[in-house]
Motif scaffolding. Sequence first.
Motif, mmCIF file in Angstrom:
data_model
loop_
_atom_site.group_PDB
_atom_site.id
_atom_site.type_symbol
_atom_site.label_atom_id
_atom_site.label_comp_id
_atom_site.label_asym_id
_atom_site.label_seq_id
_atom_site.Cartn_x
_atom_site.Cartn_y
_atom_site.Cartn_z
ATOM 1 N N ARG A 208 0.823 -1.211 0.000
ATOM 2 C CA ARG A 208 0.000 0.000 0.000
ATOM 3 C C ARG A 208 0.852 1.254 0.000
ATOM 4 N N SER A 209 1.969 1.214 0.772
ATOM 5 C CA SER A 209 2.844 2.389 0.798
ATOM 6 C C SER A 209 3.608 2.551 -0.515
ATOM 7 N N CYS A 215 -4.644 11.480 -2.908
ATOM 8 C CA CYS A 215 -4.831 12.162 -1.624
ATOM 9 C C CYS A 215 -6.265 12.023 -1.117
ATOM 10 N N GLN A 218 -6.660 8.602 0.425
ATOM 11 C CA GLN A 218 -6.020 8.538 1.730
ATOM 12 C C GLN A 218 -6.832 9.271 2.792
ATOM 13 N N TYR A 221 -9.786 7.247 3.645
ATOM 14 C CA TYR A 221 -9.387 6.096 4.452
ATOM 15 C C TYR A 221 -9.164 6.500 5.915
ATOM 16 N N TYR A 222 -8.450 7.592 6.137
ATOM 17 C CA TYR A 222 -8.173 8.038 7.503
ATOM 18 C C TYR A 222 -9.448 8.501 8.215
#
Length: 822
Positions: A208-209, A215, A218, A221-222
């Motif tokens: 994943r990284s 963006c 992400q 997701y967060y």
Amino acid sequence: MARNVNFDLNHPLVEAGLESPADEDVVHNSFSELIAEQSQNGLSDAFELQELQNELDEEGRDNLAYLTGRGLNDREWEDDERQTDPLVGERWSSDTLKVLSSMPSRTIGRSRGAIISQYYNRTMQLRRRRQSRPSIRDFSHSARPSIRGYGMEADCIDAEASKRERLVNNLQNLSVSDRIRMLRAMPLSLAEKSELRTSTLQKERRTRSGSQIPCCSQLKYYIIIAVRQCWYSWLSFLHSLQLWQVALKRVSGRFGTGVLSYFLFLKTLLFFNLFLFLVTGAFLVLPQAVHPPVLSADRQSFSGLELLTGAGYFSDTVMYYGYYCNYTLHRSCRDDDGGQNISVSTGTTSSCLSSHHSYNMPLAYFFIIGAAFFFTCIILVYSMSKSFGQSFRIDKSHSILAMKVFCSWDFKVIKKTSVKLMSEKICTQLKELLAEVNQKYVKNTVCQQLWRLMVHGLAWAICIASTSACVYGIYHFSDFMHQQQALTNKHPMLKEASLLALPALVSLINLLLPGLFNLAAWMEDYESPSVGTYVAIGRNLMLKVSVLCVLCYHWLGRVAADPKSINLTCWENFVGQELYRFLLMDFIFILLDTLFGEFLWRFFSEKVLKRRRKPVFDIARNVLELIYGQTLAWLGVLFTPLLPAVQILKLLLLFYIKKSSVMMNCQAPRKPYRVSQMTTIFITLLCFPSFLGASVCVTYTMWSITPSTSCGPFRGLKTMFQAGKRWVEQLERDNPNLSVLARAHAYLVENPLFLFVGAGIFLIVIYFHSQVVDGQRKIISLLQEQIENEGEDKKFLITRLQHIHEQKRTSKRRLKSQDSNY
């Protein structure tokens, strides 16, 4: 013996982890094709089981893989499959297998497609193994392996590492639920499964990284993770807000459900008093505290004795009935007149009333007390009916015992303290269930039954005679104290201290007489501890009800009927102070009993007698003390609106004191027993003898007894009930259109017939609900009996089918032997 594990993706247990018949949500999507394929196959379920048995037997005789390390694992797996499937493990005929495969026990809880999928998976596994592992008959003698290689590993370390890497890759590509299910199905240790899971997560993070995620993705997701963590934290916080959760678990784990029922009942009483305190505090105490009345100049100072007697300084506070005013509270008029509360009948103008809100204190006092009792009655009846329905479920110990053994452990518990508490709780519950299962009912002879009947009769005679003597003594002592109150030549402090004599005597009787009841129960020697507990509850209830009846007669029949005989200007304050003293004295004597009856006895037994025996917690006496104190609180809420607050403080202190005393000074019952209906009995006793008696006394006071003329919100009225009547009449005079409300009040509230009809309907609803619950209980018992009979029928049919099959096999053997002889 330690051995290495081969990570083979084609292993049947790995596949079974993804296609288990229990996971119907995963299987149902492919059922249509599967059923079509199976419908074309003309074999029945029984014939398929028989073919499966034959294939397993053939592989068990001559399979090459049995001689390798991997084959050994497969053999163990096949043996497990035979042990788990009773239809495969026995050599039954096709007719028997057909009957067994169509039984409800083979299909209950699963769909038809799940069963077909199970058979399909097994046959596919057999075909795959047969294709990958040919029979030993197909090999030449030179190609056959040597037995000396048995037990040795076939794969090298590099091959095992590559298989492990492929397994991690496959786990990474699976969803979270499928990954968990596959890891659970692997025949590995917990450490190896944890290592696989860690490797999969690390590789997933690296992937994943390494990949470029937008963006927005992400951020999304967060945000999802943050919201989920907040939700879980909120649920954990709500769970931690449960009152006394850990303490109740400790008590339940060490002492069982009997002692736990006492603390649960105390918690229930705490919520009842909290509700009562909120209602009276918000609608009576707070408005009157904001608008205090004009007090006399000769107000008594605080001396400290008021904490015990409740008199003196406390008499001129919001704690008692006499402090409350008999007029409409009006803030604007009070401010305009220099801080004085003005009555509607003594000069409040109509413009002032129309421009600002007002609060009729007499009307509020009457309706708030009535509404508090009404809603308390509804909550009590609902709690009683709910507890009644739960306690009368048919819970036979044999079935519950199996559930407790196999299904009671919560695998989410990881803390050492929680694990210890849970293990103690399960152990205590198993002891209770085993004691109920092993309980033997001894049939006594006629002489023994007559002897036990005589002993029971003597014990009840002693209890009734002692209760009658104590009640008779309380009656005459209360009369004596009533006459002593008329004497005015006593010192004020001495006269105030003498008020504690009657509460002290009653509390002393409530403390000592249950000991005599326990002695009578020891003489009776009940075989069942639960029966002994119920008998003790009945005897303590007889004592408490008799004492309260005498006290109610003393307060309402002597003090309220003739207050001038003892020089009382506000008899409501005196009754409220008496109830406060009784409540406080009851708490003091409970503390003395906890100190001398439990702590000192345990210390004396350990240090002097050199025994480890501790006293057993007396459930009956302690529960009846709670009911007695709650009855005093309900009786006193009319005369002391803040008495529920005193009861709340008493219950809070009592919980921690009793919990500490039980954990340090008491021991679990020597004969464990399960109290499935104890909570229902407690709620029932709280509803009918306690709340019903308090409601009758409060209703009689409001409808029949004349209030004091110099204090309280009902001064100048013949009865407290007239406050509502005057308010309705005033509304009718101000607005003639509200005459319907006046007639409704006259027919519904003033007429006692409506009250009796409403109470009758309420009792009928309770009766029908109890009958419905009783009918459900009988239906459940009949269904359980039918299930047991069906189980016996299955056993009989299986035995008969097996017997017929054995007869057929024997006859075939005889025919073969006869043919061979010829």
